[in-house]
Design a protein around this motif. Structure first.
Motif, PDB file in Angstrom:
ATOM      1  N   SER A 152     -58.677 -67.982 -61.601  1.00  0.00           N
ATOM      2  CA  SER A 152     -57.463 -68.741 -61.885  1.00  0.00           C
ATOM      3  C   SER A 152     -56.690 -68.094 -63.046  1.00  0.00           C
ATOM      4  O   SER A 152     -55.473 -68.166 -63.086  1.00  0.00           O
ATOM      5  CB  SER A 152     -57.780 -70.197 -62.163  1.00  0.00           C
ATOM      6  N   PHE A 153     -57.430 -67.456 -63.996  1.00  0.00           N
ATOM      7  CA  PHE A 153     -56.756 -66.758 -65.090  1.00  0.00           C
ATOM      8  C   PHE A 153     -55.894 -65.622 -64.538  1.00  0.00           C
ATOM      9  O   PHE A 153     -54.733 -65.478 -64.901  1.00  0.00           O
ATOM     10  CB  PHE A 153     -57.770 -66.216 -66.099  1.00  0.00           C
ATOM     11  N   LEU A 154     -56.491 -64.816 -63.634  1.00  0.00           N
ATOM     12  CA  LEU A 154     -55.745 -63.698 -63.057  1.00  0.00           C
ATOM     13  C   LEU A 154     -54.572 -64.180 -62.200  1.00  0.00           C
ATOM     14  O   LEU A 154     -53.524 -63.548 -62.171  1.00  0.00           O
ATOM     15  CB  LEU A 154     -56.661 -62.811 -62.221  1.00  0.00           C
ATOM     16  N   GLU A 155     -54.746 -65.303 -61.496  1.00  0.00           N
ATOM     17  CA  GLU A 155     -53.659 -65.848 -60.679  1.00  0.00           C
ATOM     18  C   GLU A 155     -52.448 -66.190 -61.537  1.00  0.00           C
ATOM     19  O   GLU A 155     -51.312 -66.075 -61.087  1.00  0.00           O
ATOM     20  CB  GLU A 155     -54.117 -67.095 -59.929  1.00  0.00           C
ATOM     21  N   SER A 156     -52.673 -66.598 -62.760  1.00  0.00           N
ATOM     22  CA  SER A 156     -51.558 -66.940 -63.647  1.00  0.00           C
ATOM     23  C   SER A 156     -50.891 -65.685 -64.227  1.00  0.00           C
ATOM     24  O   SER A 156     -49.760 -65.747 -64.693  1.00  0.00           O
ATOM     25  CB  SER A 156     -52.028 -67.851 -64.776  1.00  0.00           C
ATOM     26  N   LYS A 157     -51.599 -64.542 -64.200  1.00  0.00           N
ATOM     27  CA  LYS A 157     -51.077 -63.327 -64.833  1.00  0.00           C
ATOM     28  C   LYS A 157     -50.588 -62.270 -63.837  1.00  0.00           C
ATOM     29  O   LYS A 157     -49.731 -61.460 -64.178  1.00  0.00           O
ATOM     30  CB  LYS A 157     -52.171 -62.668 -65.698  1.00  0.00           C
ATOM     31  N   LEU A 158     -51.161 -62.257 -62.620  1.00  0.00           N
ATOM     32  CA  LEU A 158     -50.858 -61.197 -61.655  1.00  0.00           C
ATOM     33  C   LEU A 158     -50.172 -61.745 -60.414  1.00  0.00           C
ATOM     34  O   LEU A 158     -50.389 -62.884 -60.041  1.00  0.00           O
ATOM     35  CB  LEU A 158     -52.152 -60.498 -61.211  1.00  0.00           C
ATOM     36  N   PRO A 159     -49.377 -60.885 -59.742  1.00  0.00           N
ATOM     37  CA  PRO A 159     -48.843 -61.292 -58.438  1.00  0.00           C
ATOM     38  C   PRO A 159     -49.996 -61.458 -57.446  1.00  0.00           C
ATOM     39  O   PRO A 159     -51.053 -60.827 -57.591  1.00  0.00           O
ATOM     40  CB  PRO A 159     -47.952 -60.130 -58.017  1.00  0.00           C
ATOM     41  N   TYR A 166     -50.629 -60.384 -54.491  1.00  0.00           N
ATOM     42  CA  TYR A 166     -51.138 -59.213 -53.796  1.00  0.00           C
ATOM     43  C   TYR A 166     -52.021 -58.319 -54.685  1.00  0.00           C
ATOM     44  O   TYR A 166     -52.744 -57.473 -54.187  1.00  0.00           O
ATOM     45  CB  TYR A 166     -49.995 -58.385 -53.192  1.00  0.00           C
ATOM     46  N   MET A 167     -51.990 -58.518 -55.982  1.00  0.00           N
ATOM     47  CA  MET A 167     -52.798 -57.697 -56.888  1.00  0.00           C
ATOM     48  C   MET A 167     -54.133 -58.353 -57.257  1.00  0.00           C
ATOM     49  O   MET A 167     -54.947 -57.742 -57.940  1.00  0.00           O
ATOM     50  CB  MET A 167     -52.010 -57.390 -58.164  1.00  0.00           C
ATOM     51  N   GLY A 181     -59.357 -60.659 -48.478  1.00  0.00           N
ATOM     52  CA  GLY A 181     -59.411 -59.326 -49.059  1.00  0.00           C
ATOM     53  C   GLY A 181     -58.588 -58.309 -48.308  1.00  0.00           C
ATOM     54  O   GLY A 181     -58.615 -57.123 -48.619  1.00  0.00           O
ATOM     55  N   GLY A 182     -57.853 -58.753 -47.314  1.00  0.00           N
ATOM     56  CA  GLY A 182     -57.021 -57.836 -46.538  1.00  0.00           C
ATOM     57  C   GLY A 182     -55.783 -57.413 -47.304  1.00  0.00           C
ATOM     58  O   GLY A 182     -55.321 -58.107 -48.195  1.00  0.00           O
ATOM     59  N   HIS A 183     -55.285 -56.268 -46.945  1.00  0.00           N
ATOM     60  CA  HIS A 183     -54.031 -55.764 -47.506  1.00  0.00           C
ATOM     61  C   HIS A 183     -53.295 -55.010 -46.408  1.00  0.00           C
ATOM     62  O   HIS A 183     -53.802 -54.898 -45.280  1.00  0.00           O
ATOM     63  CB  HIS A 183     -54.271 -54.889 -48.748  1.00  0.00           C
ATOM     64  N   SER A 184     -52.123 -54.500 -46.712  1.00  0.00           N
ATOM     65  CA  SER A 184     -51.262 -53.928 -45.675  1.00  0.00           C
ATOM     66  C   SER A 184     -51.916 -52.761 -44.934  1.00  0.00           C
ATOM     67  O   SER A 184     -51.730 -52.618 -43.725  1.00  0.00           O
ATOM     68  CB  SER A 184     -49.922 -53.501 -46.273  1.00  0.00           C
ATOM     69  N   LEU A 185     -52.692 -51.925 -45.621  1.00  0.00           N
ATOM     70  CA  LEU A 185     -53.328 -50.791 -44.942  1.00  0.00           C
ATOM     71  C   LEU A 185     -54.399 -51.265 -43.959  1.00  0.00           C
ATOM     72  O   LEU A 185     -54.525 -50.739 -42.856  1.00  0.00           O
ATOM     73  CB  LEU A 185     -53.928 -49.817 -45.957  1.00  0.00           C
ATOM     74  N   LEU A 186     -55.170 -52.277 -44.360  1.00  0.00           N
ATOM     75  CA  LEU A 186     -56.170 -52.833 -43.448  1.00  0.00           C
ATOM     76  C   LEU A 186     -55.490 -53.573 -42.302  1.00  0.00           C
ATOM     77  O   LEU A 186     -56.000 -53.598 -41.177  1.00  0.00           O
ATOM     78  CB  LEU A 186     -57.128 -53.767 -44.193  1.00  0.00           C
TER      79      LEU A 186
END
Length: 173
Positions: A1-8, A10-11, A83-88
């Motif tokens: 939740s900390f990272l969700e508040s700091k990062l977009p 997709y990151m 955990g998917g992203h555009s390349l996958l």
């Protein structure tokens, strides 16, 4: 939740692995090859796991499991939250096209990010395709019928003209 508040969104990392220390190369850089592979266990998601019900859902879930290296993909799990992203996503798209033997835009994968939505999309496409084939067959038969009518009228006119010409010649004699 900390990272969700700091990062977009997709990151955000799809998995976390706790280590005593990072493995290093002789040069002092992080040895990426020596890093442990994250668990293949389904990550903690807000959505409760619901197994695939139909063959189409099972096929889609199997492809996601293979590409994402995750066990137990549910029908309401979001591809990107697993955990998917555009390349996958491109890999999944390619496998789905081969498996279902149909072309469809990659954008649809972004618009239908769950197994359930994607299966529903494929079902709708199939029914529209069947409807289109049925409609095109009807229009083909209608076109053929019109062609036969035109040909019959043309033959009738030709026959009528020939009769007129022969009767005019008979009147001259």
């Amino acid at each position: 939740s900390f990272l969700e508040s700091k990062l977009p969104h997709y990151m955000l990392p799809s998995a976390f692995v706790c280590l005593e220390a990072l493995p290093l190369t002789p040069n002092g850089k992080v040895d990426r090859k020596a890093l442990p592979v994250p668990d293949t266990v389904r990550p903690e998601l807000e959505v409760v796991y619901q197994p695939p019900q139909t063959e189409r859902e099972k096929t889609i879930a199997d492809i996601w499991q293979e590409v994402l290296n995750v066990e137990n993909v549910g029908i309401h799990d979001n591809f990107f939250e697993l955990g998917g992203h555009s390349l996958l996503l491109v890999q999944v798209h390619s496998k789905l096209q081969k498996t279902f033997e149909r072309d469809f835009p990659l954008v649809e994968m972004f618009q239908y990010p769950t197994v359930s939505y994607l299966a529903t999309y494929f079902n709708q496409e199939s029914s529209e395709e069947i409807s289109f084939i049925h409609h095109s067959r009807n229009s083909e038969s209608t076109t053929a019928s019109l062609q036969r009518r035109k040909q019959a009228r043309k033959e009738h006119r030709t026959a009528t003209k020939e009769k007129e010409v022969s009767s005019q010649e008979g009147n001259k004699i």
